[in-house]
Design an enzyme around this catalytic site. Structure first.
Site, PDB file in Angstrom:
ATOM      1  N   CYS A 383     -10.438  -0.855  -2.695  1.00 47.36           N
ATOM      2  CA  CYS A 383      -9.982  -2.120  -2.126  1.00 47.36           C
ATOM      3  C   CYS A 383     -10.012  -2.057  -0.597  1.00 47.36           C
ATOM      4  O   CYS A 383     -11.077  -2.157  -0.006  1.00 47.36           O
ATOM      5  CB  CYS A 383      -8.585  -2.465  -2.660  1.00 47.36           C
ATOM      6  N   HIS A 509      -9.584  -2.205  -8.254  1.00 53.06           N
ATOM      7  CA  HIS A 509      -8.714  -1.033  -8.388  1.00 53.06           C
ATOM      8  C   HIS A 509      -9.006  -0.313  -9.708  1.00 53.06           C
ATOM      9  O   HIS A 509      -8.348  -0.568 -10.726  1.00 53.06           O
ATOM     10  CB  HIS A 509      -7.237  -1.453  -8.350  1.00 53.06           C
ATOM     11  N   GLU A 511      -8.244   2.532 -10.664  1.00 52.50           N
ATOM     12  CA  GLU A 511      -7.151   3.402 -11.116  1.00 52.50           C
ATOM     13  C   GLU A 511      -6.308   2.765 -12.207  1.00 52.50           C
ATOM     14  O   GLU A 511      -5.688   3.470 -13.021  1.00 52.50           O
ATOM     15  CB  GLU A 511      -6.260   3.807  -9.938  1.00 52.50           C
TER      16      GLU A 511
END
Length: 554
Positions: A383, A509, A511
């Site tokens: 990001c 993102h 993750e």
């Protein structure tokens, strides 16, 4: 069957581990063949954590539908391997906003609006929405904070009423508490637990199970004492000593018989025999000696590691998969602006810059990007990390030192990162960014394509600024590859350098979709590149879950 509910309350201190306990018991129930969902009740008056400082609340965890939620929802999704939705995180702010809105419309026909029944009815309505929107047969509900907090009282009252509303046979209360250790006498103390249970019972809730958390072994005498004074079956007092890894908790609860106790009390029978082989192999892999690699994580909230909870876990997942151990070097970006810690990140096997907002420490992050680029250190930008990778490229490859993001410099003559067009006239901060799951088309032959091994993926977003397409052509002419683009061709999702072993930035993102049994492919590729840079040999570890679900990223 009627929906079953398990309610989790906390005693003695906050951050005692309710979220992990709820996530782990959810995994126990899923292993027995039940559809499970988890809901977090947060007592703060903010509508959601999206506008809160990470120092206040840790990371903001984003769901598929764009909900900005508590980090505990990350635990729920990672442990149980499920996808939750916005009704799975409820706050006091949401409840009061809804009730006041109804009052303003005249929905209550001029009645006096009170905590009971109006607030508690709204809480119960939203709890009931979880099974309707997720299809869950068993809904696990965690109450944030600690019994005795004034903010939590309406939630606890609603949970008390729910036992009456849905039937005792369909509800179960689990109280997670802390046993303090007195060093002078060398003993654990149960009195705080007794007091917290007494407070709970004064509200009208008697726990069916107590999970007694401790940093020290809990002996049978302590268990018997808690059972006697808290009026709980001895077998339902579950000692939970701090584990060496969070992912060991489901195995410990299984060994303690928690799954069978829960099913018995809810009048259920397991649909299949739990199979913990893969999970046990995962935990064994955690404990196995492995070569270490250092990853420098450059952030502005590094004093609170929970601000980067999902990034940290995604790094661990990928490292486990490759048979190595990640040592995260937490580097404050402000220190880099002062010239500190540059040698530390220069010696790292990889550099990662996660998401963030605001101008503090930005130049330090750009310095880290430049170091990664010039010294060919594997780099992953998430990001904001991707945006700063583009700013650094414009400054030092295109030789324009005034290039910037308009987030940090509204007067920059070269806004390579700028507000999205639909964000230009938004004045409110909360819930107004590009949030949630969006598709991304990958370019064959790129690093990203080799990582994912598929052309179309979907990833979760949380941002307000985008790469400015006016600069796309000149970037590509000078060595930047835009390897991930929105299907309509308008938005840059992934960028990478063509003359670097691994320098990749993602606008999304990744993750948030990493799982312990199914690491995210971009994190695997990053750790693989870091190992190659450090000269560390990898020994990939794969369990059957990974084999079956390897490509499940759409």
């Amino acid at each position: 069957m009627p929906t079953k509910y398990i309610f989790y309350t906390g005693g003695v201190v906050s951050s005692v581990g309710k979220g992990v306990t709820a996530a782990a018991t959810g995994r126990l129930l899923k292993e027995r063949g039940f559809a499970v969902a988890v809901q977090k009740l947060d007592p703060y008056i903010n509508v959601d954590p999206g506008t809160m400082s990470p120092y206040q609340h840790g990371e903001v965890y984003v769901l598929d539908d764009g909900a900005e939620t508590d980090l505990d929802l990350g635990h729920y999704e990672r442990f149980i391997d499920i996808r939750l939705n916005r009704v799975c995180n409820m706050t006091t702010g949401q409840i009061y906003a809804e009730v006041i809105s109804k009052e303003r419309r005249g929905d209550y026909l001029g009645g006096t609006i009170q905590v009971i029944p109006h607030i508690t009815n709204e809480i119960k309505r939203r709890i009931g929405m979880v099974s309707k929107t997720t299809g869950a047969e068993i809904v696990l509900v965690e109450v944030g904070g600690t019994v005795g907090d004034i903010e939590s009282q309406p939630f606890l009252e609603a949970l008390r009423q729910l036992r009456r509303d849905v039937g005792r046979e369909n509800t179960l209360y689990i109280h997670v508490t802390w046993l303090p250790y007195i060093g002078a006498t060398g003993e654990l103390k149960t009195k705080p637990t007794q007091h917290s249970v007494a407070q709970l019972r004064a509200i009208g809730i008697t726990p069916d199970m107590i999970v007694a958390r401790s940093d020290y072994p809990v002996n049978r005498e302590i268990i018997e004492k808690i059972a006697q004074f808290c009026d709980v079956e001895k077998r339902a007092v579950i000692p939970m000593t701090t584990a060496s890894t969070l992912y060991e908790v489901p195995l410990l609860l299984e060994q303690a018989g928690v799954g069978e106790i829960i099913l018995e009390k809810l009048g259920l029978k397991a649909r299949r025999t739990p199979d913990w082989k893969d999970w046990q192999r995962l935990v064994d892999q955690v404990h196995k000696p492995k070569p270490k690699i250092k990853i420098a994580l450059i952030g502005k909230y590094v004093e609170l590691h929970d601000a980067y909870m999902s990034v940290r876990e995604a790094l661990y997942h990928a490292a486990l998969h490759l048979g190595v151990e990640v040592e995260i070097i937490w580097v404050h970006s402000v220190d880099l602006e002062k010239g500190k810690n540059l040698d530390e990140i220069r010696n790292a096997a990889g550099i990662l810059i996660p998401g963030g907002f605001g101008s503090r420490g930005i130049e330090g992050k750009i310095a880290a990007v430049r170091l990664a680029r010039t010294e060919k250190i594997p780099f992953l930008g998430l990001c904001l990390g991707m945006q700063l990778m583009c700013v650094e490229f414009a400054r030092h490859i295109l030789q324009d030192e005034r290039a910037n993001s308009t987030e940090f410099d509204r007067t920059t003559p070269h806004p390579v990162i700028d507000l999205m067009p639909d964000q230009q006239h938004i004045s409110e901060m909360g819930g107004t960014m590009r949030l949630g799951l969006y598709p991304c088309q990958l370019q064959p032959g790129s690093i990203a394509f080799r990582a994912y091994q598929q052309e179309l993926v979907e990833e979760r977003h949380r941002h307000r600024f985008e790469f400015n397409n006016a600069y796309r052509q000149i970037f590509e002419q000078n060595g930047m590859r835009f390897s991930g683009i929105s299907p309509n061709g308008l938005l840059v999702e992934i960028c990478e350098l063509t003359d670097h072993p691994f320098m990749v930035g993602t606008q999304f993102h990744p993750e948030f979709l990493s799982r312990p049994n199914r690491p995210h492919p971009l994190f695997i590729a990053f750790i693989q590149a870091a190992c190659e840079h450090a000269g560390v040999k990898v020994q990939p570890f794969t369990n059957s879950t990974e084999k079956k679900q390897k490509l499940d990223y759409t």
